[in-house]
Design a protein around this motif. Structure first.
Motif, PDB file in Angstrom:
ATOM      1  N   GLN A 116       0.589  -1.116   0.088  1.00  0.00           N
ATOM      2  CA  GLN A 116       0.060  -0.094   0.073  1.00  0.00           C
ATOM      3  C   GLN A 116       0.985   0.809   0.439  1.00  0.00           C
ATOM      4  O   GLN A 116       0.686   1.927  -0.724  1.00  0.00           O
ATOM      5  CB  GLN A 116      -0.654  -0.100   0.781  1.00  0.00           C
ATOM      6  N   ASP A 167      -6.721  -0.825  -3.634  1.00  0.00           N
ATOM      7  CA  ASP A 167      -6.615  -1.458  -2.586  1.00  0.00           C
ATOM      8  C   ASP A 167      -5.546  -2.829  -3.712  1.00  0.00           C
ATOM      9  O   ASP A 167      -4.444  -3.844  -2.646  1.00  0.00           O
ATOM     10  CB  ASP A 167      -7.720  -2.546  -1.918  1.00  0.00           C
ATOM     11  N   ARG A 168      -6.130  -3.248  -4.830  1.00  0.00           N
ATOM     12  CA  ARG A 168      -5.396  -4.197  -5.336  1.00  0.00           C
ATOM     13  C   ARG A 168      -4.115  -3.830  -6.081  1.00  0.00           C
ATOM     14  O   ARG A 168      -3.580  -4.733  -5.597  1.00  0.00           O
ATOM     15  CB  ARG A 168      -6.611  -4.705  -6.251  1.00  0.00           C
ATOM     16  N   ARG A 222     -14.287  -5.268  -3.716  1.00  0.00           N
ATOM     17  CA  ARG A 222     -14.032  -4.863  -3.467  1.00  0.00           C
ATOM     18  C   ARG A 222     -12.483  -4.286  -4.060  1.00  0.00           C
ATOM     19  O   ARG A 222     -11.634  -3.295  -2.976  1.00  0.00           O
ATOM     20  CB  ARG A 222     -14.172  -5.186  -1.515  1.00  0.00           C
ATOM     21  N   ASP A 241      -9.845  -5.541  -3.674  1.00  0.00           N
ATOM     22  CA  ASP A 241      -8.882  -5.493  -3.057  1.00  0.00           C
ATOM     23  C   ASP A 241      -7.809  -7.119  -3.932  1.00  0.00           C
ATOM     24  O   ASP A 241      -8.551  -8.209  -4.548  1.00  0.00           O
ATOM     25  CB  ASP A 241      -9.358  -6.813  -1.817  1.00  0.00           C
ATOM     26  N   ALA A 242      -6.585  -7.048  -3.309  1.00  0.00           N
ATOM     27  CA  ALA A 242      -6.008  -8.348  -4.351  1.00  0.00           C
ATOM     28  C   ALA A 242      -6.386  -9.066  -3.956  1.00  0.00           C
ATOM     29  O   ALA A 242      -6.715 -10.122  -2.250  1.00  0.00           O
ATOM     30  CB  ALA A 242      -4.592  -7.833  -3.675  1.00  0.00           C
ATOM     31  N   TRP A 276      -5.849  -6.773   2.195  1.00  0.00           N
ATOM     32  CA  TRP A 276      -5.317  -5.718   2.509  1.00  0.00           C
ATOM     33  C   TRP A 276      -6.158  -5.334   3.309  1.00  0.00           C
ATOM     34  O   TRP A 276      -6.008  -4.476   4.475  1.00  0.00           O
ATOM     35  CB  TRP A 276      -5.350  -4.662   1.504  1.00  0.00           C
ATOM     36  N   LEU A 277      -7.558  -5.612   3.417  1.00  0.00           N
ATOM     37  CA  LEU A 277      -8.402  -5.120   3.950  1.00  0.00           C
ATOM     38  C   LEU A 277      -9.145  -5.908   5.610  1.00  0.00           C
ATOM     39  O   LEU A 277      -9.842  -5.115   5.999  1.00  0.00           O
ATOM     40  CB  LEU A 277     -10.020  -5.278   2.895  1.00  0.00           C
TER      41      LEU A 277
END
Lengths: 457, 457, 457, 457
Positions: free
Chosen positions: C22, C75-76, D345, D347-348, D353-354
């Motif tokens: 991040q 986020d990814r 979301r 996210d990876a 990460w979340l």
């Protein structure tokens, strides 16, 4: 019999059957009836039972008497429809990949076998013609990989050995695998599984992907010795003799573990060939091995060879007791000699063309009561011919023990009679008795072993 | 002729010929003499001249009159010995990998062709038998890849087009390649090379490895149209008709660029098939395209179709002028329809089984003076039958122009006579004259084009 | 300027930027403004113009003045949003894979460069620190492949050579490729493209996948010399000196084709290093080559070296005229020596650690009018130091010719003055004049070349 | 102690340490002494003992007290010299590939850890900084594979479970593997090995190469729980907390098998995180499972959760008794939800990460007698905070049982005292007593378990 669970499913091929001509598909569909169908259904059932521990063909056939496999044609190719198939072959309704592969290997081999025979290409009348046939079957199964260095180790031995012996085969397989060697067996349980399992772990440790676990079987034995789940290449040869020839042409060295009559058959077959004058200079590493507890067994086998085939026969193998690493080291050394020899003679690595196999070893032996009774077993024969006949004797005994047809024959006519020279019959009788005592011929089914033969000297 | 450089060398196979049985090697060695040898030698020479710009079979054959290729047997397999081979096929004494591959493709196809015919499997008497034969040849060449989505685009057109047209074919190939499509051509220079070259660069840009550049040829044409060096799969079909069937069974869509009589032949073959009532619903994208300067040519071809086969024929293709990206976009759309159709009908992606090809299109046409003179060319025939005969007429003209045997025949007996209905013969004559005027039938050899035919209405 | 077509798009990374923390993404997003942004935008624009033939940074920047690239965090990971981007970089709305790769290579290199400098790891004050920095940048770009044998051939030369010379570079590349060597260039057009193009075809002929076409560039030059579409690895080094060091550390041999001032700069840089006493025993094959027409040019360069650096300098290279195969053979021989040397000295194949590069060659040279005027160019210096200063002189001339900042500087203050020993200044002046006469310093823009320097002896 | 066999050897790296800068190699060499050396030597020894069944750090350290590992620098990179190393790690004098890999994984992680801390990049003061650090360590170990769908299943549980439980973990692993899921464990024996073994066989059955068996460990535990030989990716995190964070960020679902205090620690850690208000909507499949005989154990654990953390905590997991296929099916379903959530979301897939991890869970807990005595264990705390403290209590107990330092501390100062609210202390005491009764805290060493703690309510 435990509660069986069945499933109906439809599967498409993977591998060489993905691209069939319309005529080939028609031929396959036509095979949906008749004797080829019976054969294919039986093999399919054995494959779907992969991992199950039943070694009597009849048991499985009876348990899934309503199992059916239908071959459907569609423009795209072939499709199999399965009815009342063992549920263990599926995960959440989808067939396990290796099972699917093996199923189509069976279809491929059984049908290809027929097709090749129909064509004029194959001449089963000559020795070279038979060898060519075996070659074609193996090539069609994509078993022959050109250019790969000699590293295919054949492991022979019993399918129902004790725990200590089983663990020992795993250790030997592990040591072979650590040296990046591949494994070829008869593809059932016991010695046919242990070395593959050990090698799998060792290959993973050596970060070697592409390890080969080649299973060679034949229709009469596959139901009794269902392919173990580690086999990642399966070839179904048409009969015992083609299967044995496949072993010695495709393998670069052979390890013999404790076993029963089947193992003795294979060992005698091998000796008979290696003792042939034409093969004098040909290197072929053979190792007999087992755990400490198996030492008496191995010594007895060794003594039997001495008594029947003589000292010359003993030069073709070495015996190593309870030392897996040494077995693997000796095999590695032996393979180097094989490699150099093939290079010098310009022979292929993937098929042992230079090995002379006498026609007598190539012809199927039909273990009728008459044929068994007529076997010549005396010292008047050349050693490699005597070996051939001893091999046939054991072949008959195996059939009487575990093969569908053999079992029925014994049920009808009683035990086989085996005649011969007392100097040969006595060691033979002793060896067979020892097998029985050591429970090497007891069937896991449960009941005590009733011999399917009588030795008459 | 420039000073030629030659080399002697010995090469081992790569690919399917690496694993041959002893009998197969013997058959190959035996092929070291006789008519198969002549055929193989001629193809080998063409392949070793890959990249050379000579399109007259005789020129090459004469230049390397002392070239020899010998087939040797060794236990391991087969080996080729080359004498007085063109030096350009080697780098520092080692044969270029692609040349080696193609050389053994030729050996494989020429010998396999013979073998298959010898076996009882192939029934060349029936239409389905011929299709099966084509299928076997393609499968044996490992051309059929199951499960791959339709993306093989066939490009047809002249082998000696002008620079502007050549650049245009590269641009179209580039746009096809950017959309990750594969290319199949007749494997020589001109239109057979341009699209492959453009696609190669585009595939590299799209980081797509494994792009296919499939060349389909036949023994009579390979010497005149040596495989261009981009071809990475080469198949030599036994004759024109098998080659044409291979194109339409293995290709998923076809683009036709400007060309001469050969292109017209292919176009008429295609129309004849697509107009067959059985193929009414079968989607098969066909696009005629060229740069602005080629617009008159394409219009003339279009007009010829209208005049001879009627409006219905025109529905089977579209014409796109000077717009490579649009050609690629339309082809991509067309391929989606093909994919959906095959899925619905359960047909293979790798072979167009559902396409009906009338036996008339499958039978070789021998362009003797007599056969050419007897061709039925009139409106009494059904359109797809008329197309078949027009195709034969062009086939003969191509033979008379570039094929070894055809050239010799014309040298001996003078030009072919072609008879028929004036309403057909007149447009035909105009088209052929236009080809001559546009230098589409001039041979690069140099001298002005002398027609090998006379149109007689 | 032709009608430009633009497109808006959003693209996700491929390669090492797929897994960012991040904090790293935040840093990248933050880079969405300020001087790093300007740099990145300029490089991105050059990459999106890949294949376009414009070699003046200003031209591209002006044509796409409203181009924007925004770095978004999710986020990814990271995502790029492009506004008013050149449409040629897309196919049916999707960015071409190689362009996407290069775009993220630029993001990776430009941001990583900053990050590394921020960390305490890099010590740009010491010579070893600079070398370590170059190593880190190359490793982060995944350019260093351990264990691969020496086969990376650097090709230097002009970006706007004539057609004959360009064809010659393709032929040399083809011969290198046939010998399975990889190509590394400055990644623009001309000599930076020709050898890659030739090698691509040759690698395909040799069925060699994984051929490497490595482009090393720097922010000041990338806009003028947009990466050609064959480059499949792109690294943007932070400045000229790091780029030059990357060439000689990562390349195993160097071929110098005709070129202008930039090529002379590279040649002098190389000689200065190879003449350093510490590098006496280090093998480093260097070949100057060109077609017959370039012979006078190569002779003049050779004479210039003799006149300024002496005979000893000439031992470090050989000149081969008009013989692509011989160039490739000599390079292949040279690489064998390199391999053996690295093995003996236990040096890595992937990075030339043992090459001594004097700090003077590592420090960026800022070509202000003052610095150019103060260059020491006389025989009192050691040859490798004189080489260093001559290199700087040429570096300034290149900047004044093609770099954004250099051009503006010359526009403001007039041409650079270069002072020095007449025995050096005279050959220098002659060489530069010859460059002008041979159109080696004319910009493709069109107008006649106006020198950006005055030689004052 | 059995007769140990030792060997001296020199090994070169494989993997990311193949390309090191000179400075990095210097840093590694420098690590040849001091505390990092001690740490590295201890890890190396554990790795070389892979497969040995010793779970007391001291035992191994004592057995190979004269083992040494030296880090050598050479231009090419780094080389390890081993003295008196366990011979089992070698085959015919060559180190087993996986052992070599793990050895350099240890070097990589231990040194990288230090380097990262030295750089300014890592901010261990903030929660996000710690997460970034864990991310960097995992990425550097090449553990993060972008784009791969969620399928990494973490298996937690005891390292010295009974045979029935061990077989059960193999069965669950087999069912997971049949569904093509990957396995991540703490990388030792018992539950850390069984699922990997089962999955290996299942992956082979599904013809799935590239199955991942990820072992996450830390220096304090690796000696006691040497990586099992199936682990094909090893990461050594710097301490327990980083290791736990790595589990929950890299795993997509978690299965908890029977175990002792260590398992309880992990379970409480997980509950504490999942109960955090920020994670309310985040899907995270958790399954407690075991064979029928383990039902009482699982029920007791469940009851302990109810008594201490309440009903809300129970919603975060499900309990499945004696049904491996159902466990795998439920996990597969759970992973689908995870995949959809991450997609929505943005996210990876490769790093969670979340997931909010409170700083309290990230800070290392030093199990001194004082810290253990001061733990707050009462209902005044929010449930997720109470979970955090209970986790710390179990962490201390694990240290006292199996970690080098913990064992010495208990030897010096006697057992830890743990204080708290009776409503919590009573269930805690019962749980721990049950662990002892069920031999879940007995050390395989032999002697009866002497508790390293006293519960004081």
């Amino acid at each position: 019999m435990p509660q069986r669970q069945v499933i109906n499913a439809s599967v498409s091929p993977k591998g060489s059957l993905e691209t069939l001509s319309q005529r080939e598909v028609q031929q396959l569909s036509a095979a949906g009836s008749g004797s080829i169908y019976t054969l294919f259904r039986q093999c399919a059932l054995a494959i779907l039972n992969t991992g199950a521990h039943v070694d009597n063909a009849k048991t499985i056939l009876d348990a899934y008497h309503d199992f059916e496999v239908r071959i459907h044609q569609q423009d795209r190719g072939v499709r199999l429809e399965l009815l009342n198939a063992p549920a263990d072959a599926f995960v959440d309704g989808e067939m396990i990949a290796s099972t699917r592969e093996m199923l189509f290997s069976a279809l491929r081999d059984i049908v290809y076998t027929e097709n090749e025979l129909d064509s004029q290409r194959i001449d089963l009348e000559s020795s070279q013609g038979i060898t060519d046939y075996v070659f074609h079957l193996l090539r069609n199964a994509r078993t022959l990989r050109p250019g790969v260095e000699p590293k295919m180790v054949v492991c022979w031995g019993g399918h129902s050995i004790n725990t200590e012996e089983y663990k020992y085969t795993k250790k030997v397989g592990h040591e072979l695998g650590l040296r990046k060697l591949d494994i070829c067996t008869g593809c059932g349980p016991g010695v046919m599984k242990g070395p593959m399992k050990g090698a799998t772990i060792a290959h993973a440790k050596q970060r070697m992907s592409g390890g080969r676990y080649l299973g060679l079987t034949e229709p009469g034995i596959i139901a009794a010795e269902a392919p173990n789940p580690i086999v990642n290449e399966l070839v179904i040869l048409p009969d015992i003799e083609k299967r044995l020839e496949a072993f010695v042409r495709v393998g670069h060295g052979i390890i013999i573990f404790p076993g029963g009559a089947g193992t003795a058959e294979e060992f005698l077959y091998l000796l008979g060939i290696l003792m042939h004058p034409d093969n004098r200079e040909l290197p072929f590493p053979v190792i007999l091995t087992g755990p400490k507890s198996a030492a008496p067994y191995l010594e007895q086998l060794n003594a039997f060879v001495l008594a029947t085939l003589g000292e010359a026969a003993q030069k073709h193998y070495q015996i190593i007791i309870d030392n897996p690493a040494e077995v693997a080291r000796q095999m590695t050394e032996g393979l180097k000699t094989v490699k150099q020899f093939r290079r010098e003679r310009n022979d292929a690595f993937h098929f042992n063309w230079l090995l002379k196999i006498d026609e007598g070893f190539q012809r199927p032996f039909d273990p009728t009561h008459e044929n068994m009774a007529n076997l010549q077993l005396n010292h008047a024969l050349a050693p490699h011919e005597l070996a051939a006949n001893l091999r046939r004797a054991f072949s008959g005994i195996v059939a009487g023990n575990v093969k569908d047809q053999g079992i029925r024959l014994i049920e009808q006519k009683g035990p086989y009679s085996i005649h011969g020279d007392p100097a040969i019959m006595q060691p033979l009788d002793q060896l067979l008795k020892a097998f029985v005592e050591q429970h090497r011929m007891k069937l896991p089914g449960g009941a005590a072993y009733v011999p399917c033969y009588r030795v008459v000297s």
